[in-house]
Write a protein that holds these residues in place. Structure first.
Motif, PDB file in Angstrom:
ATOM      1  N   MET A  90       0.731  -1.176  -0.047  1.00  0.00           N
ATOM      2  CA  MET A  90      -0.156  -0.065   0.049  1.00  0.00           C
ATOM      3  C   MET A  90       1.006   1.404  -0.070  1.00  0.00           C
ATOM      4  O   MET A  90       1.567   1.315   0.885  1.00  0.00           O
ATOM      5  N   ASN A  91       0.868   2.027  -0.906  1.00  0.00           N
ATOM      6  CA  ASN A  91       1.558   3.402  -1.223  1.00  0.00           C
ATOM      7  C   ASN A  91       0.573   4.594  -1.513  1.00  0.00           C
ATOM      8  O   ASN A  91      -0.326   4.211  -2.124  1.00  0.00           O
ATOM      9  N   GLY A  92       0.648   5.536  -0.893  1.00  0.00           N
ATOM     10  CA  GLY A  92      -0.117   6.900  -1.047  1.00  0.00           C
ATOM     11  C   GLY A  92      -0.221   7.704   0.110  1.00  0.00           C
ATOM     12  O   GLY A  92       0.076   7.502   1.005  1.00  0.00           O
ATOM     13  N   ALA A  93      -0.989   8.748  -0.346  1.00  0.00           N
ATOM     14  CA  ALA A  93      -1.477   9.746   0.709  1.00  0.00           C
ATOM     15  C   ALA A  93      -2.892   9.588   0.802  1.00  0.00           C
ATOM     16  O   ALA A  93      -3.824   9.669  -0.065  1.00  0.00           O
ATOM     17  N   TYR A  94      -3.230   9.394   2.295  1.00  0.00           N
ATOM     18  CA  TYR A  94      -4.600   9.062   2.534  1.00  0.00           C
ATOM     19  C   TYR A  94      -5.151  10.013   3.398  1.00  0.00           C
ATOM     20  O   TYR A  94      -4.441  10.439   4.091  1.00  0.00           O
ATOM     21  N   GLU A  95      -6.451  10.658   3.031  1.00  0.00           N
ATOM     22  CA  GLU A  95      -7.025  11.519   3.986  1.00  0.00           C
ATOM     23  C   GLU A  95      -8.513  11.170   4.356  1.00  0.00           C
ATOM     24  O   GLU A  95      -9.044  10.541   3.869  1.00  0.00           O
ATOM     25  N   ARG A  96      -8.476  11.427   5.696  1.00  0.00           N
ATOM     26  CA  ARG A  96      -9.726  11.255   6.496  1.00  0.00           C
ATOM     27  C   ARG A  96     -10.268  12.323   7.210  1.00  0.00           C
ATOM     28  O   ARG A  96      -9.667  12.878   7.861  1.00  0.00           O
ATOM     29  N   ARG A  97     -11.527  12.677   6.954  1.00  0.00           N
ATOM     30  CA  ARG A  97     -12.217  13.821   7.656  1.00  0.00           C
ATOM     31  C   ARG A  97     -12.678  13.277   8.970  1.00  0.00           C
ATOM     32  O   ARG A  97     -13.503  12.317   9.304  1.00  0.00           O
ATOM     33  N   HIS A  98     -12.375  13.923  10.115  1.00  0.00           N
ATOM     34  CA  HIS A  98     -12.983  13.708  11.443  1.00  0.00           C
ATOM     35  C   HIS A  98     -14.162  14.472  11.784  1.00  0.00           C
ATOM     36  O   HIS A  98     -14.699  14.002  12.484  1.00  0.00           O
ATOM     37  N   SER A  99     -14.128  15.534  10.847  1.00  0.00           N
ATOM     38  CA  SER A  99     -15.547  16.370  11.328  1.00  0.00           C
ATOM     39  C   SER A  99     -15.293  17.416  10.211  1.00  0.00           C
ATOM     40  O   SER A  99     -14.770  17.200   9.433  1.00  0.00           O
ATOM     41  N   GLU A 100     -16.370  18.429  10.192  1.00  0.00           N
ATOM     42  CA  GLU A 100     -16.140  19.452   9.201  1.00  0.00           C
ATOM     43  C   GLU A 100     -15.347  20.267   9.232  1.00  0.00           C
ATOM     44  O   GLU A 100     -14.855  20.957   8.188  1.00  0.00           O
ATOM     45  N   ARG A 101     -14.333  20.182  10.169  1.00  0.00           N
ATOM     46  CA  ARG A 101     -13.258  21.133  10.515  1.00  0.00           C
ATOM     47  C   ARG A 101     -11.934  20.530  10.652  1.00  0.00           C
ATOM     48  O   ARG A 101     -10.894  21.137  10.761  1.00  0.00           O
TER      49      ARG A 101
END
Length: 206
Positions: free
Chosen positions: A1-12
């Motif tokens: 697994m390679n990459g940049a991963y983004e996860r929202r924790h909230s709207e902010r």
């Protein structure tokens, strides 16, 4: 697994992790800044330019002590960063100089023993390179006014400047760059503004 991963924790809030063959190289939690985007700004820029790893003993792509310098040199040539500094053996540096013709890059170089240190950046203005209105709006929303407003003002003042003319060809350019506001330094290096904004908030508390 390679990459940049983004996860929202909230709207902010957003969490960003860069991963190389299943091993985390960086892990950031910062404010969401959804308006701004640029091909010259990437979660990989601070990671690969600095040789970052979350765990010191984890496998990483950095094969030798010059790996990050070679990566910075190539990223500048191909428009993945607007500004950077690297040190390479003289032969490698000379080949880089030859490739940089016609790219719009401006550089200063000096001998460092048997190697050459190069500071390079694009001659285009910040307003040509980036959507500063979007970035300023993101900062004003992401940070408290007392932190956001000075950073927004600094970005606004840079509209007509360029990384090359302001932080390479000017007198005491590297000292000037080191003293620039964090929002300007982060953008100039191609670092994600959400990471820069998180750092601004942490430094304000220290």
């Amino acid at each position: 697994m390679n990459g940049a991963y983004e996860r929202r924790h909230s709207e902010r809030q957003v969490e960003i992790v860069t991963v190389w063959y299943g091993y985390a190289l960086s892990h950031w939690l910062g404010p969401r800044m959804p308006r701004f985007a640029s091909p010259m700004v990437s979660p990989w820029n601070p990671v690969l330019a600095q040789g970052l790893t979350v765990e010191p003993g984890s496998p990483a792509p950095y094969r030798d002590e010059s790996w990050c310098d070679r990566w910075i040199a190539e990223a500048l040539l191909y428009g993945r960063k607007p500004y950077g500094a690297f040190t390479l053996p003289a032969d490698d540096a000379l080949r880089w100089f030859a490739k940089s013709g016609g790219t719009g890059l401006v550089y200063q170089a000096r001998a460092d023993g048997d190697r050459i240190r190069v500071v390079a950046g694009t001659a285009e203005s910040y307003a040509q390179l980036f959507d500063l209105d979007a970035l300023i709006a993101d900062y004003l929303e992401a940070l408290p006014p007392e932190l956001a407003e000075p950073e927004a003002a600094a970005l606004d003042l840079h509209r007509c400047h360029s990384p090359a003319l302001h932080y390479i060809l000017s007198e005491d350019a590297e000292i000037r760059f080191a003293r620039a506001p964090l929002s300007v330094r982060g953008l100039t290096l191609g670092y994600p503004p959400c990471e820069t904004a998180a750092r601004i908030a942490v430094e304000a508390q220290s």
